[in-house]
Motif scaffolding. Structure first.
Motif, PDB file in Angstrom:
ATOM      1  N   SER A  11      90.676  14.511 115.139  1.00 25.36           N
ATOM      2  CA  SER A  11      91.849  14.735 115.989  1.00 25.36           C
ATOM      3  C   SER A  11      93.069  15.079 115.151  1.00 25.36           C
ATOM      4  CB  SER A  11      92.113  13.495 116.843  1.00 25.36           C
ATOM      5  OG  SER A  11      92.539  12.406 116.048  1.00 25.36           O
ATOM      6  N   ARG A  71     100.604   8.305 118.150  1.00 19.64           N
ATOM      7  CA  ARG A  71      99.666   8.720 119.189  1.00 19.64           C
ATOM      8  C   ARG A  71      98.446   7.806 119.278  1.00 19.64           C
ATOM      9  NH1 ARG A  71      97.009  12.908 118.152  1.00 19.64           N
ATOM     10  NH2 ARG A  71      96.802  13.810 120.229  1.00 19.64           N
ATOM     11  N   SER A  72      98.261   6.940 118.285  1.00 16.66           N
ATOM     12  CA  SER A  72      97.015   6.193 118.156  1.00 16.66           C
ATOM     13  C   SER A  72      96.599   5.501 119.444  1.00 16.66           C
ATOM     14  CB  SER A  72      97.141   5.159 117.031  1.00 16.66           C
ATOM     15  OG  SER A  72      97.363   5.796 115.803  1.00 16.66           O
ATOM     16  N   SER A  74      99.233   4.924 122.036  1.00 18.52           N
ATOM     17  CA  SER A  74     100.147   5.404 123.078  1.00 18.52           C
ATOM     18  C   SER A  74      99.526   6.547 123.872  1.00 18.52           C
ATOM     19  CB  SER A  74     101.472   5.851 122.443  1.00 18.52           C
ATOM     20  OG  SER A  74     102.119   4.776 121.805  1.00 18.52           O
ATOM     21  N   GLU A  75      98.877   7.467 123.167  1.00 16.62           N
ATOM     22  CA  GLU A  75      98.239   8.600 123.841  1.00 16.62           C
ATOM     23  C   GLU A  75      97.071   8.140 124.693  1.00 16.62           C
ATOM     24  OE1 GLU A  75      97.630  12.723 124.733  1.00 16.62           O
ATOM     25  OE2 GLU A  75      99.305  11.554 123.939  1.00 16.62           O
ATOM     26  N   ARG A  78      98.565   6.696 127.781  1.00 17.42           N
ATOM     27  CA  ARG A  78      99.168   7.705 128.649  1.00 17.42           C
ATOM     28  C   ARG A  78      98.125   8.473 129.432  1.00 17.42           C
ATOM     29  NH1 ARG A  78     100.309  12.945 128.895  1.00 17.42           N
ATOM     30  NH2 ARG A  78      99.137  13.369 126.962  1.00 17.42           N
ATOM     31  N   THR A  79      96.999   8.790 128.778  1.00 19.68           N
ATOM     32  CA  THR A  79      95.949   9.577 129.423  1.00 19.68           C
ATOM     33  C   THR A  79      94.951   8.701 130.181  1.00 19.68           C
ATOM     34  OG1 THR A  79      94.626   9.534 127.390  1.00 19.68           O
ATOM     35  CG2 THR A  79      96.137  11.392 127.691  1.00 19.68           C
ATOM     36  N   SER A 158     102.319   1.470 118.123  1.00 24.15           N
ATOM     37  CA  SER A 158     101.663   2.323 119.108  1.00 24.15           C
ATOM     38  C   SER A 158     100.898   1.494 120.125  1.00 24.15           C
ATOM     39  CB  SER A 158     100.711   3.294 118.402  1.00 24.15           C
ATOM     40  OG  SER A 158     100.080   4.159 119.321  1.00 24.15           O
ATOM     41  N   GLN A 164     105.322   7.404 123.121  1.00 24.78           N
ATOM     42  CA  GLN A 164     105.159   7.806 121.729  1.00 24.78           C
ATOM     43  C   GLN A 164     106.484   7.824 120.975  1.00 24.78           C
ATOM     44  OE1 GLN A 164     102.743  11.297 121.071  1.00 24.78           O
ATOM     45  NE2 GLN A 164     101.526  10.930 122.906  1.00 24.78           N
TER      46      GLN A 164
END
Length: 243
Positions: A11, A71-72, A74-75, A78-79, A158, A164
């Motif tokens: 990633s 992003r670890s 948090s992403e 979020r998704t 995170s 983020q």
């Protein structure tokens, strides 16, 4: 865990984030070391060492590492993929370690090209090879340990927020305080005989110690404990979702 680690590395390297971080780091160091005139320009100073790299890198990492670690989790939050991740046959600590090791690998990859700088100062020295190899390798070890501690802090921030930007700002702030905050407090002579102890709580004191070329077990243990504390804190945050 290995599959998750490979996913994290892919990633980073399959998007612009990893390459931008590496490029920005190398560009900033190169500009100060070879282009911008002044006390940090190796050619102007006339000394065959990598002091510029090891002085600037902790400050650059202070912002770039939070940028890659924000992003670890948090992403994932979020998704909505965090729920899928937590249902895998992995412990919370294994998930945290996979995220952490992915960030450390990117730090290591960003440091590898700087070996060209070492070869350069090695050959331009008078005589050739007139460079403090012990201090250089000690500084590399210190920088890798410092970067690894930054990664653990970024993973923790995170994990505590789905935003983020908030993760980035909080991580950068904690890294800044851990690196220079304790040293600044100790320099104010507020704690009397405990000033040295306060300074020793900061990263910079141990980083400078390693940069002298003597790999003291106390410095390694310090970074190990600091990294472990933030990793265990990240695991605790993940476990709190089940409480």
């Amino acid at each position: 865990m290995l599959a998750l680690l490979k996913k994290e590395i892919r990633s980073f390297l399959s998007s612009l984030i990893g390459y931008v971080v590496i490029a920005v780091f190398l560009l900033l160091v190169s500009l100060f070391m070879w282009i911008f005139p002044g006390q940090w320009n190796t050619l102007d100073v006339g000394l065959s060492n990598l002091d510029t790299l090891f002085f600037i890198a902790p400050w650059v990492f202070m912002f770039l590492i939070p940028a890659i670690t924000m992003r670890s989790f948090s992403e994932e939050k979020r998704t909505g993929t965090i729920e899928l991740l937590l249902t895998r046959p992995l412990s919370d600590m294994q998930i945290v370690l996979a995220k952490y090791l992915g960030g450390v690998m990117l730090v290591l990859i960003s440091l590898l090209p700087t070996l060209v700088y070492f070869l350069t100062v090695h050959f331009i020295g008078n005589p050739v090879g007139n460079v403090d190899s012990g201090g250089t390798w000690g500084s590399y070890i210190g920088l890798l340990l410092l970067g690894s501690a930054y990664v653990s802090i970024g993973i923790f921030t995170s994990a505590i927020t789905p935003n983020q930007i908030v993760s980035f700002l909080v991580s950068a702030l904690i890294c800044f305080f851990m690196f220079i905050g304790f040293e600044s407090l100790g320099s104010f002579d507020l704690f009397g005989p405990l000033d040295d102890t306060v300074i020793a709580l900061g990263m910079n004191d141990h980083y400078k110690s390693l940069s002298r070329g003597l790999v003291d077990s106390r410095d390694v243990v310090y970074f190990g404990i600091l990294t472990a504390l933030f990793l265990f804190a990240s695991r605790t945050v993940l476990q709190s979702r089940r409480w």
